[in-house]
Enzyme design. Structure first.
Site, PDB file in Angstrom:
ATOM      1  N   ASN A   9       0.853  -1.013  -0.179  1.00  0.00           N
ATOM      2  CA  ASN A   9       0.085   0.040   0.053  1.00  0.00           C
ATOM      3  C   ASN A   9       0.822   1.364  -0.012  1.00  0.00           C
ATOM      4  O   ASN A   9       1.622   1.640   1.091  1.00  0.00           O
ATOM      5  CB  ASN A   9      -0.808  -0.011   1.261  1.00  0.00           C
ATOM      6  CG  ASN A   9      -1.758   1.265   1.270  1.00  0.00           C
ATOM      7  OD1 ASN A   9      -1.895   2.042   0.433  1.00  0.00           O
ATOM      8  ND2 ASN A   9      -2.688   1.200   2.414  1.00  0.00           N
ATOM      9  N   TRP A  10       0.957   1.775  -1.301  1.00  0.00           N
ATOM     10  CA  TRP A  10       1.850   3.079  -1.367  1.00  0.00           C
ATOM     11  C   TRP A  10       1.236   4.380  -0.626  1.00  0.00           C
ATOM     12  O   TRP A  10       1.992   5.314  -0.444  1.00  0.00           O
ATOM     13  CB  TRP A  10       2.204   3.359  -2.666  1.00  0.00           C
ATOM     14  CG  TRP A  10       3.001   2.291  -3.419  1.00  0.00           C
ATOM     15  CD1 TRP A  10       3.386   0.858  -2.973  1.00  0.00           C
ATOM     16  CD2 TRP A  10       3.840   2.460  -4.783  1.00  0.00           C
ATOM     17  NE1 TRP A  10       4.186   0.420  -3.942  1.00  0.00           N
ATOM     18  CE2 TRP A  10       4.159   1.175  -4.910  1.00  0.00           C
ATOM     19  CE3 TRP A  10       3.561   3.466  -5.749  1.00  0.00           C
ATOM     20  CZ2 TRP A  10       4.796   0.899  -6.367  1.00  0.00           C
ATOM     21  CZ3 TRP A  10       4.199   3.096  -6.935  1.00  0.00           C
ATOM     22  CH2 TRP A  10       4.879   1.883  -7.271  1.00  0.00           C
ATOM     23  N   LYS A  11       0.080   4.423  -0.233  1.00  0.00           N
ATOM     24  CA  LYS A  11      -0.513   5.417   0.328  1.00  0.00           C
ATOM     25  C   LYS A  11      -0.274   6.716  -0.399  1.00  0.00           C
ATOM     26  O   LYS A  11      -0.599   6.493  -1.646  1.00  0.00           O
ATOM     27  CB  LYS A  11       0.007   5.548   2.001  1.00  0.00           C
ATOM     28  CG  LYS A  11      -0.288   4.227   2.749  1.00  0.00           C
ATOM     29  CD  LYS A  11       0.005   4.423   4.104  1.00  0.00           C
ATOM     30  CE  LYS A  11      -0.107   3.137   4.872  1.00  0.00           C
ATOM     31  NZ  LYS A  11      -0.001   3.069   6.318  1.00  0.00           N
ATOM     32  N   HIS A  94      -9.347   1.027   5.167  1.00  0.00           N
ATOM     33  CA  HIS A  94      -8.264   1.337   5.804  1.00  0.00           C
ATOM     34  C   HIS A  94      -8.277   2.406   6.802  1.00  0.00           C
ATOM     35  O   HIS A  94      -9.102   3.014   6.754  1.00  0.00           O
ATOM     36  CB  HIS A  94      -7.133   1.904   4.798  1.00  0.00           C
ATOM     37  CG  HIS A  94      -5.760   1.958   5.416  1.00  0.00           C
ATOM     38  ND1 HIS A  94      -5.227   2.696   6.323  1.00  0.00           N
ATOM     39  CD2 HIS A  94      -4.799   0.935   5.229  1.00  0.00           C
ATOM     40  CE1 HIS A  94      -4.140   2.467   6.629  1.00  0.00           C
ATOM     41  NE2 HIS A  94      -3.611   1.204   5.825  1.00  0.00           N
ATOM     42  N   GLU A  96      -6.843   4.455   7.969  1.00  0.00           N
ATOM     43  CA  GLU A  96      -6.455   6.075   7.776  1.00  0.00           C
ATOM     44  C   GLU A  96      -7.932   6.628   7.245  1.00  0.00           C
ATOM     45  O   GLU A  96      -7.991   7.791   7.485  1.00  0.00           O
ATOM     46  CB  GLU A  96      -5.292   6.370   6.860  1.00  0.00           C
ATOM     47  CG  GLU A  96      -3.937   5.929   7.751  1.00  0.00           C
ATOM     48  CD  GLU A  96      -3.052   5.546   6.932  1.00  0.00           C
ATOM     49  OE1 GLU A  96      -2.917   5.379   5.604  1.00  0.00           O
ATOM     50  OE2 GLU A  96      -2.063   4.557   7.469  1.00  0.00           O
ATOM     51  N   GLU A 166      -5.281  -5.012  10.512  1.00  0.00           N
ATOM     52  CA  GLU A 166      -4.305  -4.101  10.642  1.00  0.00           C
ATOM     53  C   GLU A 166      -4.384  -3.380  12.123  1.00  0.00           C
ATOM     54  O   GLU A 166      -5.183  -2.115  12.045  1.00  0.00           O
ATOM     55  CB  GLU A 166      -4.385  -3.046   9.590  1.00  0.00           C
ATOM     56  CG  GLU A 166      -3.916  -3.706   7.964  1.00  0.00           C
ATOM     57  CD  GLU A 166      -3.389  -2.570   7.234  1.00  0.00           C
ATOM     58  OE1 GLU A 166      -2.167  -2.759   6.790  1.00  0.00           O
ATOM     59  OE2 GLU A 166      -3.957  -1.564   6.862  1.00  0.00           O
ATOM     60  N   GLY A 172       2.669   2.079  10.763  1.00  0.00           N
ATOM     61  CA  GLY A 172       3.576   3.183  10.664  1.00  0.00           C
ATOM     62  C   GLY A 172       4.280   3.526  12.182  1.00  0.00           C
ATOM     63  O   GLY A 172       4.917   4.783  12.112  1.00  0.00           O
ATOM     64  N   SER A 212       3.781  -2.143  10.304  1.00  0.00           N
ATOM     65  CA  SER A 212       5.082  -2.181  10.337  1.00  0.00           C
ATOM     66  C   SER A 212       5.806  -3.552  10.203  1.00  0.00           C
ATOM     67  O   SER A 212       6.795  -4.153  10.848  1.00  0.00           O
ATOM     68  CB  SER A 212       5.547  -1.977  11.944  1.00  0.00           C
ATOM     69  OG  SER A 212       4.937  -0.625  12.101  1.00  0.00           O
TER      70      SER A 212
HETATM   71  P1  13P Z   1       3.243   0.367   7.568  1.00  0.00           P
HETATM   72  O1  13P Z   1       3.865  -1.223   7.137  1.00  0.00           O
HETATM   73  O2  13P Z   1       3.975   1.678   7.181  1.00  0.00           O
HETATM   74  O3  13P Z   1       3.307   0.232   9.060  1.00  0.00           O
HETATM   75  O4  13P Z   1       1.834   0.388   7.170  1.00  0.00           O
HETATM   76  C1  13P Z   1       0.864  -0.498   7.343  1.00  0.00           C
HETATM   77  C2  13P Z   1      -0.321  -0.256   6.443  1.00  0.00           C
HETATM   78  O5  13P Z   1      -1.124   0.637   6.888  1.00  0.00           O
HETATM   79  C3  13P Z   1      -0.634  -0.922   5.161  1.00  0.00           C
HETATM   80  O6  13P Z   1      -1.911  -0.605   4.682  1.00  0.00           O
END
Ligand code: 13P
Length: 249
Positions: A9-11, A94, A96, A166, A172, A212
């Site tokens: 997931n590149w966000k 997600h 976020e 998640e 993160g 992470s």
């Molecule tokens: P990280 O791997 O940066 O913790 O992010 C996980 C995530 O939100 C994947 O969708």
């Protein structure tokens, strides 16, 4: 059928040039595992990414979509628009998006229905916050999130659904759920599926862990019996790290 999947997931990272560069680096990596590999660039780079990976074993997926098919929804993208590019899979729910963009159980249920109506596969994300875990209610929270958005579906819909646990406190932050915490929750999720839909469904849905995941911890997390893969944020922005995770299976 239950498969190993590693999705990046590149966000909100990478413009067009960076997307080109990262994809060309990804293409140079050697895959030694049986995991399906996916990347989720931003909307603006989906078409380029799709074209650039055509001959490769990398599926390009979207990070989100709207539940309406078209209309006055400024700034939104529909399932039909994604499909018109050739995109077949979308990430929904997600944390976020739940936390910052008002995504609710109700809107997610509508997005799930819209994606399925368009024959798309869904990577459905959910997970508890730190306060939930501290209070010991992580299973209640996860059960509610899954049931509210998915349990109106019939069993056959689960052929098109991948689950992604998640825990918000591990995203993160550099803090990963321990492999045992991940396994316990994944087993609970599978049991929750089994209780309503039976073993055929519960044993065939892939459940990914996200939060992470790095080359250093992927092998141990993926070694757990109910962990079928990972949804990777930060580490998916580096081709070698991402493939080290893909190859941890
Ligand atoms: P990280 O791997 O940066 O913790 O992010 C996980 C995530 O939100 C994947 O969708």
């Amino acid at each position: 059928m239950r498969k190993h999947i590693v999705a990046g997931n590149w966000k909100m990272n990478n413009g067009l040039i960076q997307t080109e560069t990262l994809i060309s680096e990804l293409k140079q990596q050697e895959k030694t595992s049986d995991a399906e590999v996916m990347i989720a660039p931003s909307f603006t780079n989906l078409w380029h990414a799709f074209e650039a990976t055509r001959q490769y074993d990398i599926e390009v997926v979207a990070q989100n979509m709207h539940f309406s098919e078209k209309g006055a929804c400024t700034g939104e993208v529909s399932a039909g628009m994604l499909k018109s590019l050739g995109i077949k899979t979308v990430i929904l729910g997600h944390s976020e998006r739940r936390a910052y963009y008002n995504e609710t159980d109700q809107s997610l249920a509508k997005k799930v229905d819209a994606a399925l109506a368009n024959n798309m596969r869904i990577i459905f994300c959910f997970g508890e916050e730190l306060s939930d875990r501290k209070a010991g209610r992580q299973e209640d929270v996860v059960e509610h999130q899954i049931k509210a958005a998915l349990f109106h579906l019939n069993a056959s819909a689960f052929e098109h659904i991948v689950l992604a646990y998640e825990p918000v406190w591990a995203i993160g932050t550099g803090e990963t759920a321990s492999p045992e915490q991940a396994q316990d929750m994944h087993a609970f999720i599978r049991k929750t599926l089994e209780n309503t839909y039976g073993k055929n469904v519960s044993e065939s849905v892939s459940i990914l862990y996200g939060g992470s995941v790095k080359p250093a911890n992927a092998k141990e997390i993926f070694s757990k019996p109910d962990v079928d893969g990972g949804l990777i944020g930060g580490a998916s922005l580096n081709a070698e790290d991402f493939f080290a995770i893909v190859n941890a299976f």
